[in-house]
Design an enzyme around this catalytic site. Structure first.
Site, short mmCIF file in Angstrom:
data_model
loop_
_atom_site.label_atom_id
_atom_site.label_comp_id
_atom_site.label_asym_id
_atom_site.label_seq_id
_atom_site.Cartn_x
_atom_site.Cartn_y
_atom_site.Cartn_z
N ASP A 1 9.44 -9.02 3.39
CA ASP A 1 8.87 -8.75 1.62
C ASP A 1 10.14 -7.60 1.18
O ASP A 1 10.41 -6.50 1.37
CB ASP A 1 7.32 -8.44 1.96
CG ASP A 1 7.51 -8.68 0.71
OD1 ASP A 1 7.92 -9.87 -0.22
OD2 ASP A 1 6.51 -8.12 -0.27
N HIS B 1 9.81 -13.55 2.09
CA HIS B 1 9.70 -13.22 0.71
C HIS B 1 11.51 -14.20 1.06
O HIS B 1 13.03 -14.05 0.99
CB HIS B 1 10.05 -11.80 0.36
CG HIS B 1 11.33 -11.45 -0.92
ND1 HIS B 1 10.47 -10.56 -1.43
CD2 HIS B 1 12.53 -11.98 -1.50
CE1 HIS B 1 11.07 -10.48 -3.16
NE2 HIS B 1 12.26 -11.33 -3.02
N LEU C 1 0.51 -0.96 0.50
CA LEU C 1 0.06 -0.28 -0.31
C LEU C 1 0.89 1.32 0.17
O LEU C 1 0.29 2.16 0.16
CB LEU C 1 -0.96 0.21 1.17
CG LEU C 1 -2.04 -1.15 1.44
CD1 LEU C 1 -3.17 -0.83 2.26
CD2 LEU C 1 -2.93 -1.30 0.00
N ARG C 2 2.09 1.21 0.19
CA ARG C 2 2.99 2.47 -0.32
C ARG C 2 3.38 3.64 0.71
O ARG C 2 3.94 3.93 0.72
CB ARG C 2 3.19 2.94 -1.76
CG ARG C 2 3.31 1.52 -2.85
CD ARG C 2 4.11 0.92 -2.29
NE ARG C 2 4.68 0.12 -3.72
CZ ARG C 2 4.96 -1.05 -3.94
NH1 ARG C 2 6.36 -1.39 -3.05
NH2 ARG C 2 5.33 -1.48 -5.22
N GLY D 1 7.46 -5.03 -10.33
CA GLY D 1 6.03 -5.29 -9.32
C GLY D 1 5.20 -4.79 -9.99
O GLY D 1 5.21 -3.23 -11.63
N HIS E 1 4.91 -15.79 -2.91
CA HIS E 1 4.35 -15.80 -4.58
C HIS E 1 5.60 -16.88 -5.07
O HIS E 1 7.08 -16.21 -5.41
CB HIS E 1 4.99 -14.19 -4.79
CG HIS E 1 6.35 -13.52 -3.85
ND1 HIS E 1 7.25 -14.18 -3.11
CD2 HIS E 1 6.22 -12.07 -3.62
CE1 HIS E 1 7.64 -13.28 -2.80
NE2 HIS E 1 7.38 -12.06 -3.19
N ASN F 1 8.91 -9.24 -9.26
CA ASN F 1 10.36 -10.00 -8.44
C ASN F 1 8.91 -10.55 -6.91
O ASN F 1 8.48 -10.45 -6.72
CB ASN F 1 10.69 -9.04 -8.17
CG ASN F 1 12.49 -10.26 -7.48
OD1 ASN F 1 12.02 -11.23 -7.94
ND2 ASN F 1 12.72 -9.73 -5.93
N ASP G 1 0.50 -9.92 -5.09
CA ASP G 1 1.44 -9.34 -4.53
C ASP G 1 1.14 -7.59 -4.76
O ASP G 1 2.30 -7.35 -6.23
CB ASP G 1 3.01 -9.68 -5.61
CG ASP G 1 4.48 -9.10 -5.19
OD1 ASP G 1 4.48 -8.78 -3.79
OD2 ASP G 1 5.36 -9.33 -5.71
N HIS H 1 3.73 1.60 -8.82
CA HIS H 1 4.78 2.36 -9.03
C HIS H 1 4.00 2.97 -10.57
O HIS H 1 3.11 2.96 -11.01
CB HIS H 1 5.99 1.43 -9.75
CG HIS H 1 6.62 0.89 -9.13
ND1 HIS H 1 7.12 0.70 -8.05
CD2 HIS H 1 7.06 -0.57 -8.87
CE1 HIS H 1 7.67 -0.13 -6.98
NE2 HIS H 1 7.90 -1.56 -7.89
#
Length: 420
Positions: free
Chosen positions: A150, A177, A62-63, A321, A230, A275, A302, A306
């Protein structure tokens, strides 16, 4: 708002039933086809549509805090609602990293004030996700759904062992990860046919599965509950399958793009770069088999937004991403359910039921339960158009793909958080 959702195919106790759902004071009070509306209650006729318990995504970015130009908790959770999700788990590669009570509380405060759906934050395993010093796992345990670094694999065996032992004492899961940095060799897509044909540097499959193998050995030693993020390789599927057969507390997820695409579907665009990378067809088929036999218990997006500029530099130079919250259900429904690879009931396990069992979060359509649900028209055909996304991110490998399954409404705690 008090309302009744009428004539829908409702997912109840692992099957679909044609019935009505009556919601009062944010709670489901009746699931009964004989409901009579005597007036004063808003009625939605969803004849031949499908009502699912809200989906759960155990892996999203969610950044916020730190990277608001990419996404915010508000925009990311609105995107989740648009995709039918009512619960998401937010990864910790933020600024500041949630590696202390102070830092995770900054994130929690924003969630409480702006989130459209339920958000469960991860705490970092190590300080700054640098892999050198254990985070304040004790202090964060009250707020963190689990612990993850992650975006980076924990490189040192002893650090992962220490983290697992601490997580076990706290009753928390390690969510890993898995990526061995010594094997990356500057790669940025899968080390396979496409990379060889087009002169790209590849990421070998071993960089993923070798660290999974190490971690499973540590799970065997520590008894920690462990979840792999993932997974993308056939070897990873096999390792998890064997660990489960051994009785270890191990689970894993994969993403829609790994199930639907392989490296020969790549194009020279940043929207195909993530990734781990999209792998070989043999890996794709092994992942599908892992979904079918229960080795893989979760489809997680995932979701990793960006800016347009960051994703405009081709396969080599774009950031890794892609977004996924708004395309996950229609993509998997179209490519796996409609093609009879898996059933719709199986998809509900992957998007809802298994999260309740493993993570203890999610929703059910039942009397006295909060009204966390989503409504889909499974017959509507349309083209994926990123311009319609509510996420700030627009980069998806599924742009312009024709799909079935349109979200019509999503409710959280009886409140409509998305309506078409």
């Amino acid at each position: 708002m008090d309302c009744v959702l009428k004539n829908a195919n409702v997912y109840i106790d692992n099957e679909f039933v044609k019935t009505d759902v009556f919601i009062k004071d944010n709670i489901i009070v009746s699931v009964d086809s004989g409901f009579r509306n005597d007036g004063g209650i808003v009625s939605f006729d969803f004849n031949n549509k499908y009502i699912f318990p809200g989906f759960t995504d155990v892996h999203v970015h969610l950044r916020e805090p730190g990277f608001l130009c990419k996404e915010t908790i508000e925009t990311g959770t609105l995107a989740a609602a648009h995709g039918g999700y009512t619960s998401v788990c937010a990864m910790p590669n933020l600024k500041p990293v949630p590696d202390s009570v102070e830092n995770i509380m900054e994130e929690v405060s924003i969630i409480e004030n702006t989130a459209a759906v339920h958000v469960y934050p991860y705490g970092a395993i190590t300080v700054g996700e640098m892999g050198e010093k254990l985070s304040d796992m004790d202090g964060m345990a009250k707020y963190a759904i689990a612990f993850s670094d992650d975006g980076k694999g924990v490189q040192r065996d002893e650090m992962m062992r220490t983290a697992m032992l601490k997580a076990k004492t706290l009753g928390k899961m390690i969510v890993a990860h898995c990526e061995d940095n010594t094997l990356l060799e500057g790669g940025y897509i899968h080390k396979g046919k496409y990379a060889k044909l087009h002169g790209h540097k590849g990421i070998c499959s071993e960089s993923e599965w070798k660290q999974i193998a190490r971690d499973i050995d540590l799970v065997r030693e520590t008894g920690c509950a462990y979840h792999v993020c993932h997974i993308s390789t056939k070897e990873s599927v096999d390792l998890v399958r064997k660990a489960k057969a051994e009785g270890l507390s191990v689970s894993c997820e994969t993403g829609p793009h790994y199930l639907v695409l392989n490296d020969m579907d790549l194009q020279e665009e940043g929207r195909f770069k993530m990734n781990p990378p999209i792998r070989d067809e043999s890996d794709q088929l092994a992942l599908i088999e892992g979904i079918k036999d229960g080795t893989i218990e979760f489809i997680a997006t995932d979701h990793a937004p960006h800016t347009a500029e960051e994703k405009s530099k081709g396969l080599k130079d774009s950031l890794m991403g892609v977004v996924g919250l708004e395309t996950a259900f229609p993509i998997v429904y179209t490519e796996l359910v409609r093609k009879k690879v898996i059933t719709l009931e199986k998809l509900m396990e992957l998007l809802n039921v298994n999260a309740q069992k493993r993570f203890g979060i999610g929703s059910s359509i039942a009397v006295r339960q909060p009204a966390d649900l989503t409504v889909f028209d499974l017959d509507e055909k349309y083209t994926v158009n990123p311009a319609e996304f509510l996420s700030k991110g627009r980069s998806t490998p599924f742009e312009s793909r024709e799909v079935y399954g349109r979200c019509l409404m999503t409710m959280v705690n009886g409140n409509i958080v998305y309506k078409r």
